[in-house]
Design a protein around this motif. Structure first.
Motif, mmCIF file in Angstrom:
data_model
loop_
_atom_site.group_PDB
_atom_site.id
_atom_site.type_symbol
_atom_site.label_atom_id
_atom_site.label_comp_id
_atom_site.label_asym_id
_atom_site.label_seq_id
_atom_site.Cartn_x
_atom_site.Cartn_y
_atom_site.Cartn_z
ATOM 1 N N GLY A 196 0.835 -1.421 -0.019
ATOM 2 C CA GLY A 196 -0.166 -0.220 -0.030
ATOM 3 C C GLY A 196 0.799 1.210 0.079
ATOM 4 N N LEU A 197 0.262 2.461 -0.467
ATOM 5 C CA LEU A 197 1.107 3.615 -0.421
ATOM 6 C C LEU A 197 1.571 3.966 0.868
ATOM 7 N N ARG A 198 1.208 3.910 2.013
ATOM 8 C CA ARG A 198 1.621 4.311 3.138
ATOM 9 C C ARG A 198 2.934 3.497 3.397
ATOM 10 N N LEU A 199 2.581 2.187 3.411
ATOM 11 C CA LEU A 199 3.741 1.314 3.660
ATOM 12 C C LEU A 199 5.041 1.473 2.712
ATOM 13 N N ALA A 200 4.703 1.854 1.651
ATOM 14 C CA ALA A 200 5.719 1.777 0.651
ATOM 15 C C ALA A 200 6.446 3.351 0.949
ATOM 16 N N GLN A 201 5.813 4.421 1.272
ATOM 17 C CA GLN A 201 6.647 5.764 1.707
ATOM 18 C C GLN A 201 7.483 5.266 2.774
ATOM 19 N N MET A 202 7.030 4.387 3.808
ATOM 20 C CA MET A 202 7.886 4.354 5.178
ATOM 21 C C MET A 202 9.039 3.218 4.681
ATOM 22 N N LEU A 203 8.720 2.328 3.893
ATOM 23 C CA LEU A 203 9.921 1.701 3.385
ATOM 24 C C LEU A 203 10.772 2.380 2.549
ATOM 25 N N ALA A 204 10.326 3.224 1.629
ATOM 26 C CA ALA A 204 11.222 4.005 0.939
ATOM 27 C C ALA A 204 11.775 4.821 1.635
ATOM 28 N N ALA A 215 16.177 1.136 -4.199
ATOM 29 C CA ALA A 215 15.288 0.136 -3.382
ATOM 30 C C ALA A 215 14.254 0.835 -3.019
ATOM 31 N N GLY A 216 14.359 2.253 -2.587
ATOM 32 C CA GLY A 216 13.302 3.301 -2.161
ATOM 33 C C GLY A 216 12.343 3.534 -3.319
ATOM 34 N N LEU A 217 13.028 3.945 -4.556
ATOM 35 C CA LEU A 217 12.241 4.184 -5.669
ATOM 36 C C LEU A 217 11.340 3.041 -6.321
ATOM 37 N N GLY A 218 12.035 1.845 -5.950
ATOM 38 C CA GLY A 218 11.434 0.593 -6.238
ATOM 39 C C GLY A 218 10.151 0.205 -5.446
ATOM 40 N N GLU A 219 10.167 0.620 -4.219
ATOM 41 C CA GLU A 219 8.792 0.490 -3.274
ATOM 42 C C GLU A 219 7.753 1.311 -3.907
ATOM 43 N N LEU A 232 0.119 9.822 -9.812
ATOM 44 C CA LEU A 232 0.287 11.283 -10.130
ATOM 45 C C LEU A 232 1.238 11.852 -8.871
ATOM 46 N N ALA A 233 1.279 11.084 -7.874
ATOM 47 C CA ALA A 233 2.237 11.606 -6.746
ATOM 48 C C ALA A 233 3.293 11.249 -6.774
ATOM 49 N N LEU A 234 3.815 10.306 -7.759
ATOM 50 C CA LEU A 234 5.352 9.707 -7.609
ATOM 51 C C LEU A 234 6.389 10.579 -7.648
ATOM 52 N N MET A 241 11.515 11.532 -0.854
ATOM 53 C CA MET A 241 11.611 10.224 -0.158
ATOM 54 C C MET A 241 12.482 9.950 0.954
ATOM 55 N N ALA A 242 13.393 10.700 1.102
ATOM 56 C CA ALA A 242 14.472 10.835 2.264
ATOM 57 C C ALA A 242 13.908 11.476 3.586
ATOM 58 N N ASN A 243 12.812 12.239 3.583
ATOM 59 C CA ASN A 243 12.025 12.684 4.683
ATOM 60 C C ASN A 243 11.711 11.684 5.598
ATOM 61 N N PRO A 244 11.981 11.618 6.796
ATOM 62 C CA PRO A 244 11.576 10.996 7.826
ATOM 63 C C PRO A 244 9.893 10.505 7.647
ATOM 64 N N ALA A 245 9.484 9.339 7.623
ATOM 65 C CA ALA A 245 8.106 9.186 7.637
ATOM 66 C C ALA A 245 7.463 9.301 9.008
#
Length: 553
Positions: A196-204, A215-219, A232-234, A241-245
């Protein structure tokens, strides 16, 4: 009481209000509260529940209703009411959220421990959130080892192991324990399909901050593959991406409540989900993921104005998810009938997000839905120009639009291209096969194609109807009757399907049954051309209304 309840459940809203106004005291306030709650008007419901509660403060169910309505409408009384409900999981969670907002970590821990009481121990929501609240309360007080120990056995196995592993990884990451965090994050990724988007944001975020940009971009890319609108948001998500989630324990608890709200929403528990989102947004007011989920629930509960306000709160920010809010705002305009506003919004979004064809595709869908087929074809042309490689779905959709615009040659060419790109796609097989059957062309090929579509989607009534229709065109009347009877079982309220069954009965010499199905089809709001054909079969005057041809009972 029974009379008043009957009145409010059977009268029109204005009459119901008048009926309750004629009552007095507790019952009047209670009925008014129930009516407002049924309309999803939490503010009015809270007002009346609180008035009723003043008159009967010992009534437990009334107290629960008053708490829920007060919490959902943001009234200050919610906390006081929650304290009077020691055996209610939502009340304890509300108080835990309030303690977290105030930085009262001992209070958070106390409320979390209360979720383990006998009357709450079997509550699934309490089971999931209790260890997460305890762990984050420990982390906030500098006891990382205790926090990780709370989650470690739960992250190893069980239904929600991935969620517990995620929070274990977030806590380890905040504590600078990179190796443990990486192991836990890998466990959190143990989900079927794209994240899901939120999980992908945290993993990335974790990957990017530890030197694993690719790897982050892949998530993020995998999340986009699972939900096209995420594209749209990618760009903005990738840039930040590097901002702490998760920045601290408050953020961690907000994430826990958001995950629980999402689960409740999927199980169709809208009100409890909204209450958890209220807590989430109290802890993190600018949390776009929670705002988007709130808007989705408000939309499902037929509260378009509330959904619009929630989306506007995201749109006016520079959050990476703002384009998603703009997309949903445009779709909300479609649902409320403001077509011009929706089309303008899709155009603006297409200019803002030239990397995605989605806004143009949605615009074309609106044009088709409003009968502007030729315009839709032009917009599909624009959308296809954005695509880096041929997309079967766009050829299919443009083919439908061309067909609707009476460009049968262009429509068939698009369908053939879609079939070339996706040979087993049942939508394409069915549409092209049915189109041939309607024109009496390539009937053997049409039947083979539709049979393949039925094999892929054996419970799709529309596809089974197509099979029955092509059988009828081939003269296979007995099989057509059996197949079309099956189609009407699956989609009993479709004018086309019932009309086809009537045709099959007529071909089998069963005129009485044929007339019944044709009459029934007329009552199911067929398209004007189809209605005229049905009337001709029934020897009815062309302008005779459907109400005049009701089937016999």
């Amino acid at each position: 009481m029974l009379c008043a309840t009957f009145l409010t459940s059977t009268l029109a809203p204005e009459q119901a209000r008048a009926a309750t106004a004629d009552a007095s005291g507790l019952y009047a306030d209670y009925l008014s509260a129930r009516f407002a709650a049924a309309q999803d008007d939490s503010a009015t419901a809270a007002e009346y529940y609180l008035r009723a509660l003043e008159q009967n403060p010992e009534q437990a169910d009334l107290l629960r209703h008053a708490f829920l309505a007060s919490a959902l409408s943001g009234r200050v009384e919610a906390a006081g009411l929650a304290r009077l409900l020691p055996d209610d999981a939502l009340a304890e969670l509300w108080l835990a959220g309030a303690a977290a907002k105030d930085g009262d970590w001992a209070g958070v821990k106390r409320r979390a421990e209360a979720l383990g009481r006998d009357k709450l121990a079997d509550n699934q929501l309490a089971k999931v959130l209790r260890p997460l609240l305890l762990a984050w309360a420990e982390q906030a007080q500098g006891r990382t080892a205790a926090a990780l120990a709370t989650l470690s056995p739960l992250a190893a196995q069980g239904q929600f192991h991935a969620l517990f592993a995620l929070h274990q990884g977030l806590i380890a990451d905040l504590a600078g324990q990179e190796t443990l965090a990486a192991t836990a994050m890998a466990q959190a990724r143990d989900v079927d399909g794209p994240p899901g988007l939120r999980l992908a944001q945290m993993l990335a975020s974790f990957d990017a901050r530890h030197g694993r940009q690719a790897a982050g971009l892949g998530e993020l890319g995998q999340a986009g593959a699972g939900a096209p609108e995420i594209a749209l948001a990618l760009p903005a998500l990738s840039e930040r991406m590097a901002n702490p989630a998760v920045r601290d324990a408050k953020d961690g608890i907000a994430e826990a409540f958001l995950a629980a709200a999402g689960s409740l929403r999927m199980d169709d528990h809208g009100q409890p989900a909204m209450l958890l989102l209220r807590i989430t947004l109290t802890l993190r007011p600018d949390f776009a993921a929670a705002q988007l989920l709130s808007a989705g629930i408000e939309e499902e509960r037929e509260q378009p104005e509330a959904a619009g306000r929630t989306l506007d709160a995201v749109i006016t920010t520079d959050d990476p998810l703002a384009p998603l809010a703009r997309l949903h705002r445009a779709e909300l305009a479609v649902q409320t009938g403001d077509t011009d506003a929706a089309l303008a919004a899709f155009d603006a979004l297409a200019r803002e997000c030239p990397h995605s064809a989605l806004p143009l595709v949605r615009k074309a869908e609106v044009l088709r839905a409003t009968g502007r087929f030729a315009e839709a074809v032009g917009v599909y042309d624009e959308a296809m120009a954005w695509e880096p490689k041929p997309n079967w779905a766009l050829f299919y959709e443009r083919g439908v639009a061309r067909d609707q615009a009476h460009d049968r040659t262009g429509g068939e060419a698009d369908m053939r291209k879609a079939l070339e790109l996706a040979p087993d796609q049942p939508l394409v097989l069915n549409y092209l096969g049915y189109s041939w059957a309607e024109r009496g062309e390539h009937l053997d090929d049409a039947r083979r194609m539709i049979e393949a579509a039925v094999q892929a989607e054996p419970q799709d009534g529309a596809i089974i109807d197509s099979l029955g229709y092509v059988m009828l065109r081939q003269g296979d009347v007995a099989d057509a009757v059996r197949t079309l009877e099956r189609a009407t079982e699956l989609v009993p309220d479709d004018a086309t399907v019932n009309g086809h069954l009537g045709d099959a009965y007529a071909a089998a010499g069963r005129r009485l049954e044929a007339g019944y199905e044709w009459r029934r089809a007329l009552l199911l709001h067929p398209e004007p051309d189809e209605a005229e054909r049905l009337k001709a079969k029934l020897d009815l005057p062309p302008r005779q209304s459907a109400s005049a041809v009701a089937p016999p009972r």
